[in-house]
Scaffold this motif. Structure first.
Motif, PDB file in Angstrom:
ATOM      1  N   UNK A  95       0.794  -1.221   0.000  1.00 15.89           N
ATOM      2  CA  UNK A  95       0.000   0.000   0.000  1.00 15.89           C
ATOM      3  C   UNK A  95       0.831   1.277   0.000  1.00 15.89           C
ATOM      4  N   UNK A  96       2.061   1.180   0.446  1.00 21.68           N
ATOM      5  CA  UNK A  96       2.893   2.381   0.581  1.00 21.68           C
ATOM      6  C   UNK A  96       4.367   2.010   0.431  1.00 21.68           C
ATOM      7  N   UNK A  97       5.111   2.916  -0.178  1.00 25.57           N
ATOM      8  CA  UNK A  97       6.565   2.793  -0.283  1.00 25.57           C
ATOM      9  C   UNK A  97       7.121   4.199  -0.087  1.00 25.57           C
ATOM     10  N   UNK A  98       7.283   4.605   1.173  1.00 25.49           N
ATOM     11  CA  UNK A  98       7.646   5.982   1.510  1.00 25.49           C
ATOM     12  C   UNK A  98       8.571   6.017   2.722  1.00 25.49           C
ATOM     13  N   UNK A  99       9.392   7.060   2.756  1.00 18.82           N
ATOM     14  CA  UNK A  99      10.112   7.389   3.975  1.00 18.82           C
ATOM     15  C   UNK A  99       9.165   8.225   4.830  1.00 18.82           C
ATOM     16  N   UNK A 100       8.918   7.781   6.029  1.00 20.29           N
ATOM     17  CA  UNK A 100       7.958   8.443   6.913  1.00 20.29           C
ATOM     18  C   UNK A 100       8.734   9.141   8.027  1.00 20.29           C
ATOM     19  N   UNK A 101       8.460  10.449   8.205  1.00 17.10           N
ATOM     20  CA  UNK A 101       9.154  11.173   9.275  1.00 17.10           C
ATOM     21  C   UNK A 101       8.247  11.485  10.466  1.00 17.10           C
ATOM     22  N   UNK A 102       6.960  11.159  10.335  1.00 18.03           N
ATOM     23  CA  UNK A 102       6.062  11.215  11.483  1.00 18.03           C
ATOM     24  C   UNK A 102       4.862  10.329  11.207  1.00 18.03           C
ATOM     25  N   UNK A 103       4.323   9.784  12.272  1.00 16.30           N
ATOM     26  CA  UNK A 103       3.127   8.956  12.169  1.00 16.30           C
ATOM     27  C   UNK A 103       2.124   9.486  13.187  1.00 16.30           C
ATOM     28  N   UNK A 104       0.871   9.475  12.789  1.00 16.82           N
ATOM     29  CA  UNK A 104      -0.200   9.913  13.679  1.00 16.82           C
ATOM     30  C   UNK A 104      -1.120   8.726  13.915  1.00 16.82           C
ATOM     31  N   UNK A 105      -1.315   8.397  15.182  1.00 12.83           N
ATOM     32  CA  UNK A 105      -2.235   7.327  15.535  1.00 12.83           C
ATOM     33  C   UNK A 105      -3.576   7.975  15.875  1.00 12.83           C
ATOM     34  N   UNK A 106      -4.617   7.531  15.191  1.00  7.97           N
ATOM     35  CA  UNK A 106      -5.956   8.071  15.399  1.00  7.97           C
ATOM     36  C   UNK A 106      -6.699   7.136  16.347  1.00  7.97           C
TER      37      UNK A 106
ATOM     38  N   UNK B 278       5.070  11.731  -0.025  1.00 16.32           N
ATOM     39  CA  UNK B 278       6.013  12.788  -0.402  1.00 16.32           C
ATOM     40  C   UNK B 278       5.321  14.013  -0.991  1.00 16.32           C
ATOM     41  N   UNK B 279       4.086  13.875  -1.454  1.00 14.79           N
ATOM     42  CA  UNK B 279       3.310  15.027  -1.923  1.00 14.79           C
ATOM     43  C   UNK B 279       2.485  15.638  -0.793  1.00 14.79           C
ATOM     44  N   UNK B 280       2.726  15.182   0.424  1.00 16.62           N
ATOM     45  CA  UNK B 280       2.050  15.666   1.631  1.00 16.62           C
ATOM     46  C   UNK B 280       0.557  15.348   1.651  1.00 16.62           C
ATOM     47  N   UNK B 281       0.184  14.248   1.018  1.00 21.95           N
ATOM     48  CA  UNK B 281      -1.208  13.780   1.061  1.00 21.95           C
ATOM     49  C   UNK B 281      -1.339  12.788   2.216  1.00 21.95           C
ATOM     50  N   UNK B 282      -2.434  12.883   2.982  1.00 21.53           N
ATOM     51  CA  UNK B 282      -2.611  11.940   4.093  1.00 21.53           C
ATOM     52  C   UNK B 282      -3.039  10.564   3.578  1.00 21.53           C
ATOM     53  N   UNK B 283      -2.457   9.547   4.167  1.00 21.88           N
ATOM     54  CA  UNK B 283      -2.811   8.155   3.876  1.00 21.88           C
ATOM     55  C   UNK B 283      -3.185   7.506   5.205  1.00 21.88           C
ATOM     56  N   UNK B 284      -4.236   6.693   5.185  1.00 26.60           N
ATOM     57  CA  UNK B 284      -4.740   6.075   6.415  1.00 26.60           C
ATOM     58  C   UNK B 284      -4.655   4.562   6.293  1.00 26.60           C
ATOM     59  N   UNK B 285      -4.201   3.912   7.386  1.00 24.64           N
ATOM     60  CA  UNK B 285      -3.985   2.474   7.370  1.00 24.64           C
ATOM     61  C   UNK B 285      -4.489   1.815   8.646  1.00 24.64           C
ATOM     62  N   UNK B 286      -5.002   0.608   8.495  1.00 20.44           N
ATOM     63  CA  UNK B 286      -5.275  -0.234   9.651  1.00 20.44           C
ATOM     64  C   UNK B 286      -3.957  -0.924  10.014  1.00 20.44           C
ATOM     65  N   UNK B 287      -3.838  -1.349  11.249  1.00 21.61           N
ATOM     66  CA  UNK B 287      -2.584  -1.981  11.677  1.00 21.61           C
ATOM     67  C   UNK B 287      -2.844  -2.874  12.875  1.00 21.61           C
TER      68      UNK B 287
END
Length: 137
Positions: A88-99, A113-122
């Motif tokens: 689903x994603x191939x990015x360098x992440x510099x912050x994560x937000x847990x909702x 990298x385009x600063x678009x939010x992506x949401x994931x279950x985990x």
């Protein structure tokens, strides 16, 4: 004139230091109140927990309005950035937000990298993580 320049440089240095320190803190944000409730200094253990959550991504979180009206957002800066690579994603992440919603299991928000939010279950132990933060929603 020189005193003014020195004063401006000193104030800008203080301002930059405050911003840098704020960016290195975990923030717990109350969605309904619209304010940060708590700042917590980042440590390696908490960053490793966040990386474990990113490794535990199980799918896309798909809702029209992914930010709930009640609950909490926990923003964790990652330094160094963490490479998240899955289907689903191939990015360098510099912050994560847990909702943390009051109505469903927690999920993650990251920015591409385009600063678009992506949401994931985990999958991951968020109860222990919240205990480490000394926070109970």
């Amino acid at each position: 004139m020189i005193k003014k320049i020195i004063l401006i440089l000193f104030i800008s240095l203080i301002f930059e230091t405050v911003i840098a320190q704020t960016n290195k803190q975990i923030e717990i944000f109350d969605i309904s109140k619209g304010e940060v409730l708590k700042y917590i200094k980042v440590n390696i253990g908490l960053q490793q927990d966040a990386e474990t959550f990113l490794k535990g991504i199980t799918g896309l979180y798909v809702r029209i309005d992914p930010i709930p009206s009640e609950g909490y957002l926990v923003k964790i800066p990652l330094d160094p950035s963490f490479l998240v690579k899955n289907q689903w994603i191939n990015e360098l992440v510099d912050e994560v937000i847990i909702v943390f919603s009051t109505r469903e299991a927690p999920y993650l928000m990251v920015f591409d990298k385009e600063n678009r939010p992506l949401f994931f279950t985990f999958e991951g132990d968020t109860d222990t993580f919240l205990t480490k933060l000394n926070f109970t929603p």
